[in-house]
Scaffold this motif. Structure first.
Motif, PDB file in Angstrom:
ATOM      1  N   UNK A  67       0.879  -6.729  -3.306  1.00  0.00           N
ATOM      2  CA  UNK A  67       1.135  -7.792  -2.192  1.00  0.00           C
ATOM      3  C   UNK A  67       2.492  -8.078  -1.318  1.00  0.00           C
ATOM      4  N   UNK A  68       3.198  -8.272  -1.679  1.00  0.00           N
ATOM      5  CA  UNK A  68       4.537  -8.796  -0.410  1.00  0.00           C
ATOM      6  C   UNK A  68       5.115  -7.635   0.787  1.00  0.00           C
ATOM      7  N   UNK A  69       4.414  -6.213   0.070  1.00  0.00           N
ATOM      8  CA  UNK A  69       4.307  -5.090   0.813  1.00  0.00           C
ATOM      9  C   UNK A  69       4.239  -5.050   2.012  1.00  0.00           C
ATOM     10  N   UNK A  70       2.575  -4.956   0.902  1.00  0.00           N
ATOM     11  CA  UNK A  70       1.417  -5.356   2.064  1.00  0.00           C
ATOM     12  C   UNK A  70       1.942  -6.049   3.404  1.00  0.00           C
ATOM     13  N   UNK A  71       2.283  -8.011   2.900  1.00  0.00           N
ATOM     14  CA  UNK A  71       2.797  -8.848   3.580  1.00  0.00           C
ATOM     15  C   UNK A  71       3.291  -8.326   4.982  1.00  0.00           C
ATOM     16  N   UNK A  72       4.659  -7.722   3.973  1.00  0.00           N
ATOM     17  CA  UNK A  72       6.425  -7.240   4.788  1.00  0.00           C
ATOM     18  C   UNK A  72       6.725  -6.721   4.170  1.00  0.00           C
TER      19      UNK A  72
END
Length: 838
Positions: free
Chosen positions: A113-118
């Motif tokens: 999720x974190x990589x998707x967001x940033x």
């Protein structure tokens, strides 16, 4: 300090300086530390003041929520702080981090999720993958995305892969730049291994309970017992309750479904009581139970197995790998010398697989396909993987996502697909929640998704007789028989449902939360598992894919015309339905959308033995509507009838005598004069039915109608006019013999046609008659007055010279009224006998 592969293991006190030095010079490293080395808690804290961190956070990935919370709690304790200050954690539906947090322990899905967001992971200095040997799908994806972020956007991002039983070389190659492999010898205490294979026929729970009693009698310290599933934990606890071990120790359960308070109770050591902790594989790594001195290992694990054929993921009980067995054994030597009791023999141990198969090679890849699409990655081969996701399974996952509206025609994530990914649940359930909320059933959708994500809340005896998902909805809402409900699971479902409902936001509304809508919502998540009741009294159903399914017992759900099935066992013969809801036709149509096919079918029907024309509406194998189609095209009807003849063969046609005789003549003409005379063998006629038979089938629907066919005319229609005219000279139907009779020629054998004639009718005929314009002599069957063959010849002249006199001698006495002249070549031919008295 040596950092090369193959260097001897470093003492634990030297590992952290070596790792700090490696990461100061390179962006990746592999750390192998056996159980007891404390890598999860020591490494992140030691790296906090490294120059390259520059105030950035250190992410520590754990495979499970329990491990993430435990690791964060232990690190905070070492710093003398509360969780949420320097050290925090973030798991699904729960976060304890603050502005000062420098070490953040997260589950593997959170990193995605974190990589998707940033994609740049701004503010993150290092990502530490703990227990990577477990090779979860989310861990493989997280590492691939992190490596991509480092390659494209963040050259300074440090990556450390940590494990106690890892194959180091493949990981080091994946990290690149000759990433150092640092091995710690740790502080593992010696562990005695005892082999205790159970007797044949003894169930695993009973064998485990017996091993626990034996260990309690001759060891000290707490016991950690590994079992494959939650049901097994309860069975062993029941067995120990009936016959308690020496000292009556406290028996606790540890599994991922416990509440936070229940997990904390198990993880907290007790000085007052000896404890027996019955655990699933969750305690295999990442979790420290400080008082454990004895491990009892049943040697089994429950692992997900995805079947591309059925589209189902089932948990299967399998033997553990040797690496997993070593991890479990290491739990006994964390604080003091210990004992590991293995319920298998040394020979069996040698045959165990070295390591478990990575999930990416055998799991349902729909979640992975969705994450890749949301990351804008069309080709998974562009990422760096430990094992490349199988193309077939990935394509199957993409097909499902397209059916759910998560991907567009080009395979890109739609806005609906991105919203599904943000929910953090399986794609099917995410679609159920979002699509249900859009239909005004937000709460009901969240309750259903939570129920389907959890083990059945009804106890097994109750679930055997009730497969209706609406009963579970009633239980979640506090209605129904409480004695049949597992209270722990029910509370977890309620918590998950509330969390999902919060994630939808206040704008989602509940115009309709009637459990009667459950079938329509389940069909949204499982459109490929809608089913139609089969005729008959038994509760048997036909699935959309054409396979069968059945309810285990007679129950009200069995009378539903349609079902939306959430769980079935995937049996190739006939699957057992575990969980479903009734479905009406309108809801089914809404769920399958564009998969509903409207078609007109003109085909042979074996039941009526006729061509049947119908209009249908169907989805897959399920026919929703079928009615007669009265204006079917004659050509389509003829085509269906022709197809039936093709199946039965040309012998199904009405071959009466004239047609058979003509076919034999044509076969003779084809044999000797191929030009202009087509092949009329069975195979040739069958292969050209569309040319010669189809035009004559107008108005016919049944095999009986074929009796009206004029086959001789159809055969002659295949000849042009000159060929027809010539046929009589090539293959005449009759030959006139000297007596004046016209005798039929038999062309059954094309190379030797036969003329069967009484001997007296050919007196005076000197040469054998010929056909095919004189090329082929007839085979003469010369008959007695009683029409029995007395001679077969193709050389009549020779017969008159020699054979005739033998025949005359044999037959003259038997047939005295017939002519038997001395000279047959000058005698008059006759069809008559002598008058009586002469």
């Amino acid at each position: 300090m040596p950092l090369l592969r193959g260097a001897p293991p470093l003492p634990i006190d030297a590992v952290l300086p070596a790792l700090r030095d490696a990461l100061a010079r390179q962006c990746g490293a592999v750390l192998v530390a056996p159980p007891g080395a404390g890598k999860t808690t020591r490494v992140p804290l030691d790296l906090l003041d490294a120059d390259w961190t520059a105030g950035g956070r250190i992410l520590v990935l754990e495979p499970r929520r329990l491990a993430a919370r435990a690791a964060a709690t232990q690190m905070a304790r070492l710093l003398g702080e509360e969780v949420g200050r320097t050290v925090g954690y973030r798991v699904r539906h729960e976060s304890r981090v603050g502005a000062r947090t420098r070490v953040e322990v997260v589950t593997e899905g959170i990193l995605t999720r974190m990589v998707q967001h940033d994609p740049s992971l701004e503010g993150v200095a290092a990502v530490l993958f703990d227990e990577f040997h477990e090779r979860h799908l989310t861990a493989d994806l997280g590492l691939a995305l992190t490596l991509e972020a480092r390659a494209v956007l963040r050259e300074d991002l440090r990556i450390v892969v940590m494990s106690a039983t890892l194959e180091t070389e493949p990981v080091a190659r994946l990290l690149g730049d000759d990433a150092p492999v640092i091995v710690s010898e740790g502080r593992q205490f010696p562990v005695e291994t005892r082999w205790r294979p159970p007797r044949d026929g003894v169930p695993v729970p009973l064998a485990v309970a017996a091993a626990v009693r034996e260990a309690c009698a001759d060891t000290t310290g707490d016991l950690l017992v590994f079992l494959p599933g939650i049901a097994d934990l309860h069975r062993v606890r029941g067995a120990l309750s009936e016959s308690p071990p020496v000292g009556d120790p406290e028996v606790l359960l540890l599994h991922g479904g416990l509440t936070l308070a229940e997990q904390d109770l198990v993880l907290r050591p007790s000085a007052a009581h000896r404890r027996v902790v019955l655990s699933t594989a969750i305690a295999e790594s990442s979790v420290t139970l400080e008082g454990v001195r004895v491990v009892v290992d049943g040697g089994l694990a429950r692992v997900p197995r995805f079947s591309p054929r059925s589209g189902m993921t089932r948990l299967e009980t399998t033997r553990v790998s040797r690496a997993s067995a070593d991890q479990r054994r290491g739990r006994a030597g964390r604080v003091a010398p210990g004992v590991c009791v293995r319920l298998w023999g040394e020979g069996t141990h040698a045959s165990l697989p070295a390591r478990a198969v990575p999930e990416v090679l055998e799991a349902d890849l729909a979640p992975l396909a969705l994450e890749l699409a949301c990351a804008g990655i069309a080709d998974p081969g562009s990422l760096r993987w430990m094992d490349l996701p199988p193309a077939g399974a990935l394509q199957q996952g993409r097909a499902l996502l397209a059916d759910l509206g998560a991907l567009d025609a080009e395979g890109r994530a739609t806005s609906h697909g991105r919203a599904m990914a943000a929910l953090g649940v399986a794609p099917r359930l995410a679609h159920l929640v979002l699509a249900g909320a859009a239909r005004g059933c937000a709460t009901l959708s969240c309750e259903l998704a939570a129920l389907l994500a959890e083990r059945d809340v009804l106890r097994r005896d109750a679930s055997e007789h009730d497969s209706d998902v609406r009963s579970r909805i009633d239980a979640v809402r506090g209605r129904g028989a409480s004695a049949d409900v597992d209270r722990g699971r029910l509370e977890r479902v309620r918590q998950e449902a509330r969390a999902l409902r919060r994630s939808l936001g206040a704008e989602a509304h509940d115009a309709d939360d009637d459990p009667a809508r459950a079938g329509a919502l389940v069909a949204l998540a499982y459109p490929d598992r809608v089913a139609q009741r089969r005729p008959g009294d038994a509760p048997r159903f036909l699935l959309r894919n054409g396979r069968g399914a059945r309810l285990p017992t007679a129950q009200p759900l069995g009378s539903a015309p349609y079902l939306a099935i959430a769980d079935l066992d995937g049996d190739p013969a006939e699957s057992r339905i575990w969980l479903a809801a009734p479905l009406d036709e309108e809801a089914l149509r809404a769920a399958v959308g564009t998969a509903l096919v409207r078609e007109r079918i003109v085909a042979w029907d074996d039941a009526t033995e006729a061509v049947r024309a119908v209009e249908r509406e169907r989805v897959g194998a399920l026919v929703l509507v079928e009615r007669p189609f009265r204006n079917a095209d004659d050509a389509l009807i003829a085509e269906a009838l022709l197809a039936r003849v093709g199946v039965l063969g040309v012998t199904a046609l009405p071959w009466r005598e004239p047609a058979l005789r003509l076919r034999e003549r044509l076969a003779f003409a084809h044999r000797h004069f191929a030009d202009g005379y087509p092949d009329v063998s069975d195979a040739a006629l069958l292969g050209t039915l569309g040319e010669w038979l189809a035009p004559a089938l107008a108005g016919m629907r049944r095999l009986a109608d074929l009796s009206r066919l004029d086959l001789p005319a159809l055969l002659l229609d295949r000849l042009d006019w000159p060929a027809r005219q010539r046929l009589e000279s090539l293959a005449p139907t009759h030959i006139e013999v000297p007596s004046g009779s016209r005798i039929a020629v038999d062309y059954a054998e094309p190379d030797a046609p036969v003329l069967a004639v009484r001997l007296q009718e050919v007196f005076g005929l000197r040469e054998t008659p010929r056909v095919a314009e004189g090329r082929v002599p007839l085979t003469l069957h010369l008959l007695s007055p009683a029409h029995r063959p007395v001679q077969v010849t193709r050389d009549l002249a020779s017969f008159w010279r020699t054979g005739y006199f033998d025949v005359r001698r044999d037959l003259k006495g038997r047939y005295p009224r017939h002519a038997w002249p001395d000279d047959p070549l000058t005698a008059p031919p006759t069809r008559r006998v002598k008058p009586r008295g002469r």
